[in-house]
Design an enzyme around this catalytic site. Structure first.
Site, PDB file in Angstrom:
ATOM      1  N   GLU A   1      30.505  44.029  54.494  1.00 24.78           N
ATOM      2  CA  GLU A   1      30.023  42.784  53.884  1.00 24.78           C
ATOM      3  C   GLU A   1      31.219  41.874  53.591  1.00 24.78           C
ATOM      4  O   GLU A   1      32.160  42.280  52.902  1.00 24.78           O
ATOM      5  CB  GLU A   1      29.291  43.092  52.575  1.00 24.78           C
ATOM      6  CG  GLU A   1      28.866  41.829  51.830  1.00 24.78           C
ATOM      7  CD  GLU A   1      28.609  42.066  50.360  1.00 24.78           C
ATOM      8  OE1 GLU A   1      28.344  41.075  49.655  1.00 24.78           O
ATOM      9  OE2 GLU A   1      28.694  43.224  49.908  1.00 24.78           O
TER      10      GLU A   1
ATOM     11  N   GLY B   1      38.733  49.059  43.610  1.00 23.88           N
ATOM     12  CA  GLY B   1      39.003  47.852  42.844  1.00 23.88           C
ATOM     13  C   GLY B   1      37.710  47.161  42.459  1.00 23.88           C
ATOM     14  O   GLY B   1      36.619  47.538  42.908  1.00 23.88           O
ATOM     15  N   GLU B   2      37.840  46.147  41.618  1.00 26.91           N
ATOM     16  CA  GLU B   2      36.668  45.419  41.171  1.00 26.91           C
ATOM     17  C   GLU B   2      35.999  44.680  42.327  1.00 26.91           C
ATOM     18  O   GLU B   2      36.627  44.356  43.335  1.00 26.91           O
ATOM     19  CB  GLU B   2      37.048  44.426  40.064  1.00 26.91           C
ATOM     20  CG  GLU B   2      37.552  45.081  38.792  1.00 26.91           C
ATOM     21  CD  GLU B   2      37.894  44.059  37.737  1.00 26.91           C
ATOM     22  OE1 GLU B   2      37.749  42.850  38.012  1.00 26.91           O
ATOM     23  OE2 GLU B   2      38.310  44.464  36.635  1.00 26.91           O
ATOM     24  N   SER B   3      34.732  44.389  42.156  1.00 24.75           N
ATOM     25  CA  SER B   3      33.979  43.684  43.195  1.00 24.75           C
ATOM     26  C   SER B   3      34.576  42.296  43.419  1.00 24.75           C
ATOM     27  O   SER B   3      34.855  41.562  42.465  1.00 24.75           O
ATOM     28  CB  SER B   3      32.513  43.560  42.760  1.00 24.75           C
ATOM     29  OG  SER B   3      31.754  42.921  43.755  1.00 24.75           O
ATOM     30  N   GLY B   4      34.796  41.952  44.711  1.00 24.78           N
ATOM     31  CA  GLY B   4      35.313  40.638  45.061  1.00 24.78           C
ATOM     32  C   GLY B   4      36.821  40.533  45.061  1.00 24.78           C
ATOM     33  O   GLY B   4      37.363  39.434  45.268  1.00 24.78           O
ATOM     34  N   ILE B   5      37.540  41.638  44.854  1.00 24.27           N
ATOM     35  CA  ILE B   5      39.004  41.565  44.773  1.00 24.27           C
ATOM     36  C   ILE B   5      39.660  41.545  46.150  1.00 24.27           C
ATOM     37  O   ILE B   5      40.834  41.193  46.288  1.00 24.27           O
ATOM     38  CB  ILE B   5      39.535  42.743  43.934  1.00 24.27           C
ATOM     39  CG1 ILE B   5      40.932  42.425  43.402  1.00 24.27           C
ATOM     40  CG2 ILE B   5      39.553  44.031  44.754  1.00 24.27           C
ATOM     41  CD1 ILE B   5      41.427  43.379  42.342  1.00 24.27           C
ATOM     42  N   GLY B   6      38.901  41.919  47.200  1.00 27.82           N
ATOM     43  CA  GLY B   6      39.443  41.832  48.552  1.00 27.82           C
ATOM     44  C   GLY B   6      39.520  43.147  49.306  1.00 27.82           C
ATOM     45  O   GLY B   6      40.269  43.274  50.275  1.00 27.82           O
ATOM     46  N   LYS B   7      38.724  44.127  48.895  1.00 30.06           N
ATOM     47  CA  LYS B   7      38.752  45.443  49.581  1.00 30.06           C
ATOM     48  C   LYS B   7      38.265  45.323  51.013  1.00 30.06           C
ATOM     49  O   LYS B   7      38.901  45.849  51.940  1.00 30.06           O
ATOM     50  CB  LYS B   7      37.881  46.449  48.799  1.00 30.06           C
ATOM     51  CG  LYS B   7      38.318  46.687  47.372  1.00 30.06           C
ATOM     52  CD  LYS B   7      37.487  47.751  46.692  1.00 30.06           C
ATOM     53  CE  LYS B   7      36.027  47.359  46.566  1.00 30.06           C
ATOM     54  NZ  LYS B   7      35.847  46.176  45.702  1.00 30.06           N
ATOM     55  N   SER B   8      37.140  44.660  51.209  1.00 24.88           N
ATOM     56  CA  SER B   8      36.565  44.562  52.561  1.00 24.88           C
ATOM     57  C   SER B   8      37.446  43.718  53.474  1.00 24.88           C
ATOM     58  O   SER B   8      37.592  44.016  54.667  1.00 24.88           O
ATOM     59  CB  SER B   8      35.153  43.960  52.483  1.00 24.88           C
ATOM     60  OG  SER B   8      34.286  44.782  51.743  1.00 24.88           O
TER      61      SER B   8
ATOM     62  N   ASP C   1      31.976  49.550  50.858  1.00 23.35           N
ATOM     63  CA  ASP C   1      31.164  49.326  49.658  1.00 23.35           C
ATOM     64  C   ASP C   1      30.806  50.621  48.937  1.00 23.35           C
ATOM     65  O   ASP C   1      31.096  50.783  47.763  1.00 23.35           O
ATOM     66  CB  ASP C   1      29.898  48.536  49.985  1.00 23.35           C
ATOM     67  CG  ASP C   1      29.220  48.029  48.723  1.00 23.35           C
ATOM     68  OD1 ASP C   1      29.925  47.491  47.847  1.00 23.35           O
ATOM     69  OD2 ASP C   1      27.991  48.192  48.596  1.00 23.35           O
TER      70      ASP C   1
ATOM     71  N   ARG D   1      58.165  50.692  40.535  1.00 24.54           N
ATOM     72  CA  ARG D   1      58.983  50.055  41.572  1.00 24.54           C
ATOM     73  C   ARG D   1      59.815  51.060  42.358  1.00 24.54           C
ATOM     74  O   ARG D   1      60.467  50.688  43.338  1.00 24.54           O
ATOM     75  CB  ARG D   1      59.901  49.004  40.935  1.00 24.54           C
ATOM     76  CG  ARG D   1      59.135  47.905  40.216  1.00 24.54           C
ATOM     77  CD  ARG D   1      60.059  46.883  39.598  1.00 24.54           C
ATOM     78  NE  ARG D   1      60.841  46.175  40.608  1.00 24.54           N
ATOM     79  CZ  ARG D   1      61.723  45.210  40.328  1.00 24.54           C
ATOM     80  NH1 ARG D   1      61.928  44.854  39.072  1.00 24.54           N
ATOM     81  NH2 ARG D   1      62.388  44.619  41.296  1.00 24.54           N
TER      82      ARG D   1
END
Length: 326
Positions: free
Chosen positions: A220, A171-178, A195, A261
């Protein structure tokens, strides 16, 4: 048989005497030069030299072959091809006997002779002894070489071992993966890489992910900084390598987009020519990502074992329609 072979050799000798010496010498030189350039143990001063010179010598070989074929007929092509094969075999043998042996391994606890040890010391060749059988040792060496020499790429994402399934969260940086990975770790799962994930294609069906040495076991978290997962949560919370079985793409919720769905049809993403099942997961406030990822991993394992809940529901639905219940 021997008589026929001698006859072919005599025909080849007559042919070689008939070909102009300049053309024949140019052809043999081109073939030899291609073999030398193909030998990776020869270090050339510049990288482009092998490619450019290889193209030139290949062109010369085909040019001289074309000249000989036009002047002496198509039959000469077969005889010249035999000559080329003989030259190639000779150089392969020459490269083999002249190359440095990296090491010597004795299987089944076979003790090397003193002469062998003296030769190894003289030529600085490492010598090992193992209790493995020859077949077991060869299989392990081939497996290890497949892993070490496998093609590899680096991608942005988080790799976690969830119930034994390697889940790659993208996903995009900052979307909540970590943050999702940290919650999974708290729930007893293991972190492989945060990362940056290095993906190796070890076989036609297997992709293995690992972390770069510099970021191994670190996560991170924005607003907090870098944390050491191994130190905070213990060695049971981390893992060095893991096969990639499932990819989950986190994306911002789009009310205009149609999301799956039912799950009757699988979507895939491709890495290094291997396809991996991929789920697109829309992000909205209040959604528990860790539980969703856990459920996706267990459901994926269940599908691999032969049970598909969506197909069962569809079958029940069709049966109800046939029976007139719906």
């Amino acid at each position: 048989m021997l008589k026929k072979l001698n006859q072919k050799i005599e025909e080849l000798k007559i042919l070689l005497r008939s070909i102009p010496s300049f053309v024949l010498a140019l052809f043999v030189l081109a073939v030899i030069s291609m073999n030398l350039l193909a030998n990776k143990s020869i270090n050339l001063p510049v990288d482009w030299l092998a490619l450019d010179c290889g193209i030139i010598f290949s062109w010369l070989a085909f040019l001289t072959m074309d000249i000989m074929t036009k002047h002496f007929g198509p039959k000469v092509a077969t005889q010249i091809s035999i000559l080329v094969a003989a030259i190639n075999l000779f150089f392969c043998f020459l490269f083999f006997i002249s190359s440095k042996i990296p090491c010597v391994i004795f299987s089944t606890m076979t003790k090397p002779s003193q002469d062998m040890i003296d030769m190894a010391i003289k030529y600085n060749v490492p010598t090992f002894v193992t209790e493995r059988t020859t077949s077991s040792l060869m299989a392990e060496i081939i497996r290890w070489l497949n892993v070490q020499l496998a093609p590899m790429i680096s991608i942005h994402g988080v790799l976690v071992d969830v119930f034994g399934e390697g889940v790659l969260i993208m996903g995009e940086s900052g979307i909540g993966k970590s943050e999702a990975a940290l919650e999974l770790i708290k729930r007893g799962h293991r972190l492989v890489s945060d990362d940056v994930v290095e993906i190796s294609r070890v076989s036609d069906i297997t992709l293995v992910g690992t972390a770069p040495d510099i970021t191994r076991h670190f996560i991170e978290l924005r607003g907090i900084g870098i944390i050491d997962v191994k130190t905070l949560f213990g060695v049971e919370s981390v893992k060095d390598t893991q096969s990639i079985d499932l990819v989950i793409k986190l994306e911002e919720w789009d009310k205009e987009k149609e999301y799956d769905r039912l799950g009757l049809e699988e979507e895939y993403i491709e890495f290094l020519g291997n396809k991996v099942v991929c789920h697109s997961l829309p992000i909205r406030p209040g959604r528990n990502l860790a539980i969703i990822v856990e459920t996706a991993a267990v459901n994926h394992r269940q599908k691999k074992m032969g049970y598909n809940a969506a197909e069962t529901l569809a079958a029940n639905h069709d049966y109800a329609i046939d029976e007139g219940v719906l």
